[in-house]
Design a protein around this motif. Structure first.
Motif, PDB file in Angstrom:
ATOM      1  N   UNK A  30     -12.292  11.409  20.336  1.00 45.97           N
ATOM      2  CA  UNK A  30     -10.850  11.344  20.072  1.00 45.97           C
ATOM      3  C   UNK A  30     -10.407   9.921  19.752  1.00 45.97           C
ATOM      4  N   UNK A  31     -10.819   8.978  20.600  1.00 47.49           N
ATOM      5  CA  UNK A  31     -10.427   7.574  20.405  1.00 47.49           C
ATOM      6  C   UNK A  31     -11.004   7.031  19.098  1.00 47.49           C
ATOM      7  N   UNK A  32     -12.297   7.314  18.861  1.00 48.93           N
ATOM      8  CA  UNK A  32     -12.954   6.813  17.643  1.00 48.93           C
ATOM      9  C   UNK A  32     -12.349   7.432  16.389  1.00 48.93           C
ATOM     10  N   UNK A  33     -11.950   8.702  16.472  1.00 48.89           N
ATOM     11  CA  UNK A  33     -11.346   9.372  15.310  1.00 48.89           C
ATOM     12  C   UNK A  33     -10.030   8.708  14.928  1.00 48.89           C
ATOM     13  N   UNK A  34      -9.202   8.433  15.932  1.00 46.65           N
ATOM     14  CA  UNK A  34      -7.897   7.805  15.679  1.00 46.65           C
ATOM     15  C   UNK A  34      -8.072   6.382  15.158  1.00 46.65           C
ATOM     16  N   UNK A  35      -8.866   5.581  15.887  1.00 44.00           N
ATOM     17  CA  UNK A  35      -9.075   4.186  15.484  1.00 44.00           C
ATOM     18  C   UNK A  35      -9.793   4.098  14.137  1.00 44.00           C
ATOM     19  N   UNK A  36     -10.804   4.958  13.953  1.00 46.55           N
ATOM     20  CA  UNK A  36     -11.569   4.937  12.702  1.00 46.55           C
ATOM     21  C   UNK A  36     -10.722   5.304  11.508  1.00 46.55           C
ATOM     22  N   UNK A  37      -9.852   6.298  11.692  1.00 39.89           N
ATOM     23  CA  UNK A  37      -8.959   6.715  10.605  1.00 39.89           C
ATOM     24  C   UNK A  37      -7.987   5.592  10.243  1.00 39.89           C
ATOM     25  N   UNK A  38      -7.417   4.974  11.279  1.00 40.41           N
ATOM     26  CA  UNK A  38      -6.467   3.877  11.048  1.00 40.41           C
ATOM     27  C   UNK A  38      -7.147   2.711  10.345  1.00 40.41           C
ATOM     28  N   UNK A  39      -8.323   2.317  10.843  1.00 30.16           N
ATOM     29  CA  UNK A  39      -9.047   1.197  10.232  1.00 30.16           C
ATOM     30  C   UNK A  39      -9.468   1.516   8.806  1.00 30.16           C
ATOM     31  N   UNK A  40      -9.930   2.751   8.591  1.00 37.70           N
ATOM     32  CA  UNK A  40     -10.343   3.159   7.246  1.00 37.70           C
ATOM     33  C   UNK A  40      -9.196   3.106   6.258  1.00 37.70           C
ATOM     34  N   UNK A  41      -8.022   3.548   6.692  1.00 34.75           N
ATOM     35  CA  UNK A  41      -6.830   3.505   5.838  1.00 34.75           C
ATOM     36  C   UNK A  41      -6.429   2.060   5.565  1.00 34.75           C
ATOM     37  N   UNK A  42      -6.451   1.238   6.616  1.00 40.99           N
ATOM     38  CA  UNK A  42      -6.041  -0.167   6.468  1.00 40.99           C
ATOM     39  C   UNK A  42      -6.931  -0.923   5.487  1.00 40.99           C
ATOM     40  N   UNK A  43      -8.241  -0.747   5.598  1.00 41.60           N
ATOM     41  CA  UNK A  43      -9.124  -1.500   4.693  1.00 41.60           C
ATOM     42  C   UNK A  43      -9.103  -0.927   3.275  1.00 41.60           C
ATOM     43  N   UNK A  44      -8.666   0.320   3.129  1.00 46.92           N
ATOM     44  CA  UNK A  44      -8.519   0.867   1.778  1.00 46.92           C
ATOM     45  C   UNK A  44      -7.238   0.341   1.120  1.00 46.92           C
ATOM     46  N   UNK A  45      -6.238   0.048   1.950  1.00 40.81           N
ATOM     47  CA  UNK A  45      -4.989  -0.512   1.436  1.00 40.81           C
ATOM     48  C   UNK A  45      -5.087  -2.022   1.238  1.00 40.81           C
ATOM     49  N   UNK A  46      -5.818  -2.676   2.134  1.00 40.85           N
ATOM     50  CA  UNK A  46      -6.010  -4.129   2.045  1.00 40.85           C
ATOM     51  C   UNK A  46      -7.508  -4.379   1.843  1.00 40.85           C
ATOM     52  N   UNK A  47      -7.938  -4.253   0.603  1.00 41.02           N
ATOM     53  CA  UNK A  47      -9.360  -4.221   0.275  1.00 41.02           C
ATOM     54  C   UNK A  47     -10.112  -5.513   0.615  1.00 41.02           C
ATOM     55  N   UNK A  48      -9.403  -6.641   0.729  1.00 40.61           N
ATOM     56  CA  UNK A  48     -10.070  -7.896   1.062  1.00 40.61           C
ATOM     57  C   UNK A  48     -10.689  -7.854   2.459  1.00 40.61           C
ATOM     58  N   UNK A  49     -10.130  -6.986   3.329  1.00 39.19           N
ATOM     59  CA  UNK A  49     -10.636  -6.903   4.705  1.00 39.19           C
ATOM     60  C   UNK A  49     -11.801  -5.926   4.831  1.00 39.19           C
ATOM     61  N   UNK A  50     -12.056  -5.142   3.793  1.00 41.06           N
ATOM     62  CA  UNK A  50     -13.065  -4.077   3.896  1.00 41.06           C
ATOM     63  C   UNK A  50     -14.459  -4.610   4.205  1.00 41.06           C
ATOM     64  N   UNK A  51     -14.867  -5.675   3.521  1.00 42.49           N
ATOM     65  CA  UNK A  51     -16.214  -6.208   3.738  1.00 42.49           C
ATOM     66  C   UNK A  51     -16.377  -6.736   5.160  1.00 42.49           C
ATOM     67  N   UNK A  52     -15.307  -7.325   5.704  1.00 40.99           N
ATOM     68  CA  UNK A  52     -15.364  -7.876   7.063  1.00 40.99           C
ATOM     69  C   UNK A  52     -15.470  -6.750   8.084  1.00 40.99           C
ATOM     70  N   UNK A  53     -14.558  -5.782   7.984  1.00 39.83           N
ATOM     71  CA  UNK A  53     -14.527  -4.677   8.949  1.00 39.83           C
ATOM     72  C   UNK A  53     -15.800  -3.848   8.886  1.00 39.83           C
ATOM     73  N   UNK A  54     -16.235  -3.489   7.686  1.00 35.36           N
ATOM     74  CA  UNK A  54     -17.456  -2.694   7.529  1.00 35.36           C
ATOM     75  C   UNK A  54     -18.683  -3.483   7.963  1.00 35.36           C
ATOM     76  N   UNK A  55     -18.659  -4.778   7.722  1.00 28.15           N
ATOM     77  CA  UNK A  55     -19.775  -5.632   8.148  1.00 28.15           C
ATOM     78  C   UNK A  55     -19.907  -5.671   9.662  1.00 28.15           C
ATOM     79  N   UNK A  56     -18.765  -5.798  10.348  1.00 32.34           N
ATOM     80  CA  UNK A  56     -18.776  -5.844  11.817  1.00 32.34           C
ATOM     81  C   UNK A  56     -19.248  -4.511  12.397  1.00 32.34           C
ATOM     82  N   UNK A  57     -18.701  -3.407  11.875  1.00 32.99           N
ATOM     83  CA  UNK A  57     -19.088  -2.089  12.390  1.00 32.99           C
ATOM     84  C   UNK A  57     -20.563  -1.799  12.099  1.00 32.99           C
TER      85      UNK A  57
END
Length: 213
Positions: free
Chosen positions: A32-59
């Motif tokens: 449940x927690x991962x679904x909510x956080x993952x969805x939010x993070x996925x949406x955020x990095x799709x809207x702010x693409x400069x952060x995608x490499x950082x977030x995906x790299x960390x995960x």
């Protein structure tokens, strides 16, 4: 041996039922927690693409850490028990949710987005009326993989004092009781298969509806 395993289920059904409920609680909260956080993070990095490499790299990096090592690292901060297990499982579950949400949104035809903008839709309306519905099947695919993985990984929670079916496996290993070990392992596999089937059925229904639209 299979007969002995089923006899153990019959003789100790109350013990195994308790472990199943504990397992579902630990895995369910993590999912449940991962679904909510993952969805939010996925949406955020799709809207702010400069952060995608950082977030995906960390995960991606966290995903490479062995589960036992991560549990051991968390113990000084959150202690032993269910809390540490839920935190660790949530961290592992984030990657497939973040990646599939991002991929699902990114793969949407840009002309559809432009059409929605041309009709005067706001960015938020485009997100929840266009992007998320079109990315649903990809997101569900990530959710399906994540759920199966989390249910399976929850089996190691007993090694840090948490509950779940891992207790049966741990007891079997420490007492050299192969039947107990197999019994716990089979139930974890069965839970994962049942949940995978349910999510897969939902995914198929959604795909059929999209074809009919």
């Amino acid at each position: 041996m299979i007969r002995e395993v089923f006899q153990l289920y019959i003789d100790r059904w109350d013990f195994f039922l308790k472990l199943i409920m504990q397992h579902l609680k630990i895995a369910g909260l993590s999912i449940l927690i991962a679904s909510i956080l993952g969805l939010i993070l996925g949406v955020l990095i799709s809207e702010y693409k400069k952060t995608s490499s950082i977030v995906l790299g960390i995960t991606n990096f966290v995903y490479t850490i062995p589960s036992i090592s991560l549990l051991g690292f968390l113990i000084p901060f959150s202690g032993i028990g269910n809390t540490t297990a839920i935190i660790a499982l949530t961290i592992y579950a984030l990657l497939p949710m973040v990646r599939n949400t991002y991929t699902g949104i990114e793969n949407i035809d840009s002309s559809i987005i432009e059409s929605a903008k041309g009709m005067g839709s706001t960015p938020f309306e485009i997100l929840y009326k266009v992007k998320l519905p079109l990315a649903t099947t990809v997101i569900l695919s990530g959710l399906r993989n994540m759920v199966v993985m989390t249910i399976a990984l929850a089996g190691i929670a007993s090694f840090i004092g948490a509950g779940g079916l891992g207790i049966a496996i741990y007891r079997g290993i420490t007492t050299n009781n192969t039947i107990m070990t197999i019994a716990g392992s089979l139930l974890i596999a069965l839970l994962a298969l049942i949940v995978d089937f349910i999510i897969g059925s939902i995914e198929k229904i959604i795909k059929r509806r999209w074809k009919l639209v």
